[in-house]
Design a protein around this motif. Structure first.
Motif, PDB file in Angstrom:
ATOM      1  N   MET A   1       0.846  -1.172   0.000  1.00  0.00           N
ATOM      2  CA  MET A   1       0.000   0.000   0.000  1.00  0.00           C
ATOM      3  C   MET A   1       0.894   1.239   0.000  1.00  0.00           C
ATOM      4  SD  MET A   1      -2.990   0.637   2.634  1.00  0.00           S
ATOM      5  CE  MET A   1      -3.425   2.143   3.299  1.00  0.00           C
ATOM      6  N   LYS A   2       0.664   2.116  -0.934  1.00  0.00           N
ATOM      7  CA  LYS A   2       1.466   3.336  -1.042  1.00  0.00           C
ATOM      8  C   LYS A   2       1.029   4.323   0.033  1.00  0.00           C
ATOM      9  CE  LYS A   2       3.042   6.702  -4.425  1.00  0.00           C
ATOM     10  NZ  LYS A   2       4.315   6.921  -3.815  1.00  0.00           N
ATOM     11  N   ARG A   3       2.015   4.903   0.685  1.00  0.00           N
ATOM     12  CA  ARG A   3       1.766   5.877   1.726  1.00  0.00           C
ATOM     13  C   ARG A   3       1.353   7.213   1.120  1.00  0.00           C
ATOM     14  NH1 ARG A   3       6.285   7.666   5.970  1.00  0.00           N
ATOM     15  NH2 ARG A   3       6.250   9.468   4.642  1.00  0.00           N
ATOM     16  N   LYS A   4       0.377   7.858   1.712  1.00  0.00           N
ATOM     17  CA  LYS A   4      -0.075   9.170   1.259  1.00  0.00           C
ATOM     18  C   LYS A   4       0.900  10.231   1.761  1.00  0.00           C
ATOM     19  CE  LYS A   4      -3.777  12.495   1.855  1.00  0.00           C
ATOM     20  NZ  LYS A   4      -5.003  12.832   2.553  1.00  0.00           N
ATOM     21  N   SER A   5       1.325  11.123   0.887  1.00  0.00           N
ATOM     22  CA  SER A   5       2.222  12.200   1.268  1.00  0.00           C
ATOM     23  C   SER A   5       1.449  13.287   2.007  1.00  0.00           C
ATOM     24  CB  SER A   5       2.888  12.804   0.030  1.00  0.00           C
ATOM     25  OG  SER A   5       3.657  13.923   0.396  1.00  0.00           O
ATOM     26  N   MET A   6       2.065  13.806   3.041  1.00  0.00           N
ATOM     27  CA  MET A   6       1.466  14.891   3.822  1.00  0.00           C
ATOM     28  C   MET A   6       2.224  16.199   3.624  1.00  0.00           C
ATOM     29  SD  MET A   6      -1.014  13.635   5.425  1.00  0.00           S
ATOM     30  CE  MET A   6      -1.723  12.544   6.597  1.00  0.00           C
ATOM     31  N   ASP A   7       3.076  16.273   2.587  1.00  0.00           N
ATOM     32  CA  ASP A   7       3.928  17.448   2.434  1.00  0.00           C
ATOM     33  C   ASP A   7       3.161  18.727   2.131  1.00  0.00           C
ATOM     34  OD1 ASP A   7       3.307  16.887  -0.211  1.00  0.00           O
ATOM     35  OD2 ASP A   7       5.368  17.001  -0.924  1.00  0.00           O
ATOM     36  N   GLY A   8       1.909  18.633   1.749  1.00  0.00           N
ATOM     37  CA  GLY A   8       1.101  19.828   1.513  1.00  0.00           C
ATOM     38  C   GLY A   8       0.126  20.120   2.637  1.00  0.00           C
ATOM     39  N   ALA A   9       0.170  19.323   3.704  1.00  0.00           N
ATOM     40  CA  ALA A   9      -0.770  19.501   4.813  1.00  0.00           C
ATOM     41  C   ALA A   9      -0.518  20.822   5.530  1.00  0.00           C
ATOM     42  CB  ALA A   9      -0.636  18.345   5.802  1.00  0.00           C
ATOM     43  N   THR A  10      -1.570  21.395   6.092  1.00  0.00           N
ATOM     44  CA  THR A  10      -1.414  22.634   6.861  1.00  0.00           C
ATOM     45  C   THR A  10      -1.023  22.356   8.306  1.00  0.00           C
ATOM     46  OG1 THR A  10      -3.762  22.662   7.422  1.00  0.00           O
ATOM     47  CG2 THR A  10      -3.076  23.906   5.445  1.00  0.00           C
ATOM     48  N   CYS A  11      -1.035  21.098   8.729  1.00  0.00           N
ATOM     49  CA  CYS A  11      -0.692  20.731  10.100  1.00  0.00           C
ATOM     50  C   CYS A  11       0.803  20.407  10.208  1.00  0.00           C
ATOM     51  CB  CYS A  11      -1.509  19.512  10.530  1.00  0.00           C
ATOM     52  SG  CYS A  11      -1.033  18.860  12.137  1.00  0.00           S
ATOM     53  N   PRO A  12       1.537  21.083  11.088  1.00  0.00           N
ATOM     54  CA  PRO A  12       2.966  20.807  11.257  1.00  0.00           C
ATOM     55  C   PRO A  12       3.250  19.373  11.707  1.00  0.00           C
ATOM     56  CG  PRO A  12       2.407  22.900  12.290  1.00  0.00           C
ATOM     57  CD  PRO A  12       1.116  22.247  11.890  1.00  0.00           C
ATOM     58  N   VAL A  13       2.345  18.777  12.486  1.00  0.00           N
ATOM     59  CA  VAL A  13       2.544  17.384  12.910  1.00  0.00           C
ATOM     60  C   VAL A  13       2.490  16.474  11.691  1.00  0.00           C
ATOM     61  CG1 VAL A  13       1.605  15.480  14.294  1.00  0.00           C
ATOM     62  CG2 VAL A  13       1.629  17.802  15.239  1.00  0.00           C
ATOM     63  N   ALA A  14       1.529  16.673  10.820  1.00  0.00           N
ATOM     64  CA  ALA A  14       1.406  15.851   9.612  1.00  0.00           C
ATOM     65  C   ALA A  14       2.639  15.995   8.722  1.00  0.00           C
ATOM     66  CB  ALA A  14       0.133  16.229   8.843  1.00  0.00           C
ATOM     67  N   ARG A  15       3.092  17.218   8.516  1.00  0.00           N
ATOM     68  CA  ARG A  15       4.289  17.417   7.679  1.00  0.00           C
ATOM     69  C   ARG A  15       5.525  16.780   8.308  1.00  0.00           C
ATOM     70  NH1 ARG A  15       4.565  22.973   4.266  1.00  0.00           N
ATOM     71  NH2 ARG A  15       2.427  22.936   3.523  1.00  0.00           N
ATOM     72  N   SER A  16       5.649  16.884   9.626  1.00  0.00           N
ATOM     73  CA  SER A  16       6.781  16.265  10.316  1.00  0.00           C
ATOM     74  C   SER A  16       6.744  14.753  10.154  1.00  0.00           C
ATOM     75  CB  SER A  16       6.758  16.621  11.807  1.00  0.00           C
ATOM     76  OG  SER A  16       6.874  18.004  11.994  1.00  0.00           O
ATOM     77  N   LEU A  17       5.576  14.165  10.314  1.00  0.00           N
ATOM     78  CA  LEU A  17       5.448  12.717  10.173  1.00  0.00           C
ATOM     79  C   LEU A  17       5.722  12.262   8.745  1.00  0.00           C
ATOM     80  CD1 LEU A  17       2.428  11.980  12.510  1.00  0.00           C
ATOM     81  CD2 LEU A  17       4.832  11.364  12.860  1.00  0.00           C
ATOM     82  N   ASP A  18       5.476  13.137   7.789  1.00  0.00           N
ATOM     83  CA  ASP A  18       5.789  12.810   6.406  1.00  0.00           C
ATOM     84  C   ASP A  18       7.298  12.585   6.241  1.00  0.00           C
ATOM     85  OD1 ASP A  18       4.540  12.406   3.827  1.00  0.00           O
ATOM     86  OD2 ASP A  18       5.628  14.190   3.149  1.00  0.00           O
ATOM     87  N   VAL A  19       8.093  13.286   7.037  1.00  0.00           N
ATOM     88  CA  VAL A  19       9.551  13.181   6.954  1.00  0.00           C
ATOM     89  C   VAL A  19      10.091  12.121   7.906  1.00  0.00           C
ATOM     90  CG1 VAL A  19      11.724  14.452   7.257  1.00  0.00           C
ATOM     91  CG2 VAL A  19       9.741  15.608   6.287  1.00  0.00           C
ATOM     92  N   ILE A  20       9.625  12.092   9.150  1.00  0.00           N
ATOM     93  CA  ILE A  20      10.225  11.222  10.163  1.00  0.00           C
ATOM     94  C   ILE A  20       9.256  10.214  10.763  1.00  0.00           C
ATOM     95  CG2 ILE A  20      12.015  12.872  10.821  1.00  0.00           C
ATOM     96  CD1 ILE A  20      10.199  13.442  13.345  1.00  0.00           C
TER      97      ILE A  20
END
Length: 159
Positions: A1-20
């Protein structure tokens, strides 16, 4: 299952989790804080496949968390060294460690502990503080959206 990217999310937690957000990623970063620099060191410590480790390290380099540097011993392989951005993850790793110490072990069960090198004493639990230095809990805070036009104006004045 391909992971959904959160790099455009407005939530800093979501963007951080996209990286780490991948658990191997934070374990690699943890090992780097413990002084590991070489591919083989990470692999032995984590007992991780070469393919998974290679993928995670490449992503960490691409994200600017690690930098590839020539080894001090002049060897053929490069070292993975935490950048300033990577070292900024230290409180995140410490917070996870402290949460784990408090909630993932039975009383008296053996585990590692983070100590200050100089004194050998365990560090105090992390504490969020207000601008005036008062301790804060989840009930003392709220999330507010930042107006992007105001944010851009502030950044333009700084830069």
């Amino acid at each position: 299952m391909k992971r959904k990217s959160m790099d455009g999310a407005t939530c800093p937690v979501a963007r951080s989790l996209d990286v780490i957000g991948d658990w191997w990623t934070l374990l690699i970063v943890r090992d780097a804080f413990d002084g590991m620099r070489r591919f083989g060191e990470f692999q032995r410590s984590l007992d991780i496949s070469k393919g998974i480790l290679s993928t995670r390290l490449k992503a960490l380099v691409d994200a600017g968390i690690f930098a590839l540097v020539a080894p001090e011993d002049g060897g053929a392989h490069h070292d993975y060294v935490l950048t300033e951005k990577g070292r900024a993850l230290f409180p995140v790793v410490v917070g996870l460690r402290q949460w784990g110490e408090a909630h993932c072990f039975e009383p008296g069960e053996s585990h590692s502990v983070l100590v200050e090198k100089k004194t050998g004493r365990a560090i105090r639990p992390l504490c969020l503080e207000s601008a005036s230095g008062q301790p804060l809990s989840d009930t003392d805070t709220e999330v507010r959206k930042v107006d992007s036009s105001a944010s851009r104006a502030r950044l333009a004045r700084r830069g």
